[in-house]
Design a protein around this motif. Structure first.
Motif, mmCIF file in Angstrom:
data_model
loop_
_atom_site.group_PDB
_atom_site.id
_atom_site.type_symbol
_atom_site.label_atom_id
_atom_site.label_comp_id
_atom_site.label_asym_id
_atom_site.label_seq_id
_atom_site.Cartn_x
_atom_site.Cartn_y
_atom_site.Cartn_z
ATOM 1 N N PHE A 1 47.900 37.350 43.156
ATOM 2 C CA PHE A 1 47.559 37.140 41.748
ATOM 3 C C PHE A 1 46.648 38.271 41.305
ATOM 4 N N ILE A 2 47.109 39.057 40.326
ATOM 5 C CA ILE A 2 46.345 40.182 39.812
ATOM 6 C C ILE A 2 45.760 39.818 38.445
ATOM 7 N N ASP A 3 44.437 39.747 38.383
ATOM 8 C CA ASP A 3 43.743 39.387 37.149
ATOM 9 C C ASP A 3 42.387 40.092 37.135
ATOM 10 N N ALA A 4 42.442 41.397 37.285
ATOM 11 C CA ALA A 4 41.212 42.191 37.379
ATOM 12 C C ALA A 4 41.214 43.255 36.277
ATOM 13 N N ASP B 1 48.410 38.734 35.348
ATOM 14 C CA ASP B 1 47.891 38.075 34.145
ATOM 15 C C ASP B 1 47.596 39.079 33.041
ATOM 16 N N ASN B 2 47.545 38.583 31.812
ATOM 17 C CA ASN B 2 47.174 39.366 30.617
ATOM 18 C C ASN B 2 48.136 40.509 30.314
ATOM 19 N N VAL B 3 49.396 40.328 30.637
ATOM 20 C CA VAL B 3 50.353 41.418 30.452
ATOM 21 C C VAL B 3 50.832 41.565 29.001
ATOM 22 N N LEU B 4 50.424 40.641 28.113
ATOM 23 C CA LEU B 4 50.684 40.825 26.676
ATOM 24 C C LEU B 4 49.440 41.362 25.968
ATOM 25 N N GLY C 1 50.150 36.167 28.483
ATOM 26 C CA GLY C 1 51.236 36.821 29.204
ATOM 27 C C GLY C 1 51.057 36.741 30.704
ATOM 28 N N LEU C 2 52.047 36.208 31.399
ATOM 29 C CA LEU C 2 52.017 36.090 32.858
ATOM 30 C C LEU C 2 53.349 36.568 33.406
ATOM 31 N N THR C 3 53.320 37.590 34.231
ATOM 32 C CA THR C 3 54.539 38.122 34.830
ATOM 33 C C THR C 3 54.696 37.583 36.258
ATOM 34 N N ILE C 4 55.925 37.171 36.565
ATOM 35 C CA ILE C 4 56.275 36.784 37.930
ATOM 36 C C ILE C 4 57.209 37.860 38.477
#
Length: 213
Positions: free
Chosen positions: A133-136, A161-164, A206-209
């Motif tokens: 999980f990348i949220d940095a 996370d936060n890709v939008l 925005g959340l990318t899988i």
């Protein structure tokens, strides 16, 4: 960060799994004591992370960006019985806050905390991961990807996370806006890298899988 009309967004939340009481406590204390509490994943996205983790049922998780540990505990819900989550954050002042809730959760012994620069820490981890999980910090998203892709097992999942990025990804780019440029480049990287298959979900910010082939 919220792209659905409020009434529809509320309906989605009301008809999804409710967050555990401990995470409600963590949220309250975060808002009372920590700057930028909006960085919390929140109850809806937290339940999404929990569900994905339970579907993957990982033996090993890497989280980049712990903050106060909300998402960490959501991801931990899907760990195998002897699984471990390695979570990295640069803010040493949050270490004890995180540990308090980790130990309250029952997952304490399965959570390894690392404080420092993830670009230095990741290469030192001699672990293959099932879920990341990348949220940095956004400017380093692509750097994180390049560091973790060879540490990801085949079939492993990367959640980004936060890709939008508050909708800025579809606005005219200000060349001085380093974070937006980084997110745009990262989204292109995920789309074009042939080692993974990717779907971008319009969940919250925005959340990318991405799944490694």
């Amino acid at each position: 960060m919220y792209f659905l009309p409020e009434a529809l967004d509320n309906y989605v939340v009301e008809h999804s799994e409710q967050e555990p009481e401990l995470l409600q406590q963590l949220t309250r204390e975060t808002y009372q004591k920590v700057l930028q509490p909006i960085m919390l994943s929140g109850p809806y996205q937290g339940r999404v992370l929990s569900m994905i983790s339970k579907l993957v049922n990982p033996k090993s998780i890497l989280e980049l960006g712990t903050f106060t540990g909300y998402a960490t505990l959501c991801l931990a819900e899907g760990l195998q019985k002897n699984g471990i989550i390695h979570t990295v954050d640069i803010n040493e002042e949050l270490h004890d806050f995180q540990r308090k809730y980790f130990d309250k959760s029952g997952f304490g012994e399965q959570i390894n905390q690392y404080t420092g620069n993830a670009l230095d820490i990741i290469p030192e981890l001699d672990v293959m991961f099932d879920l990341v999980f990348i949220d940095a910090d956004k400017p380093n998203y692509s750097n994180y990807f390049h560091l973790i892709i060879d540490k990801l097992n085949p079939g492993g999942i990367i959640l980004s996370d936060n890709v939008l990025w508050h909708g800025k990804v579809v606005e005219e780019l200000n060349e001085k806006d380093i974070s937006t440029k980084a997110v745009l480049d990262y989204n292109t990287l995920l789309k074009e890298d042939e080692r993974i298959e990717t779907v971008l979900l319009p969940i919250r910010d925005g959340l990318t899988i991405s799944r490694k082939k």
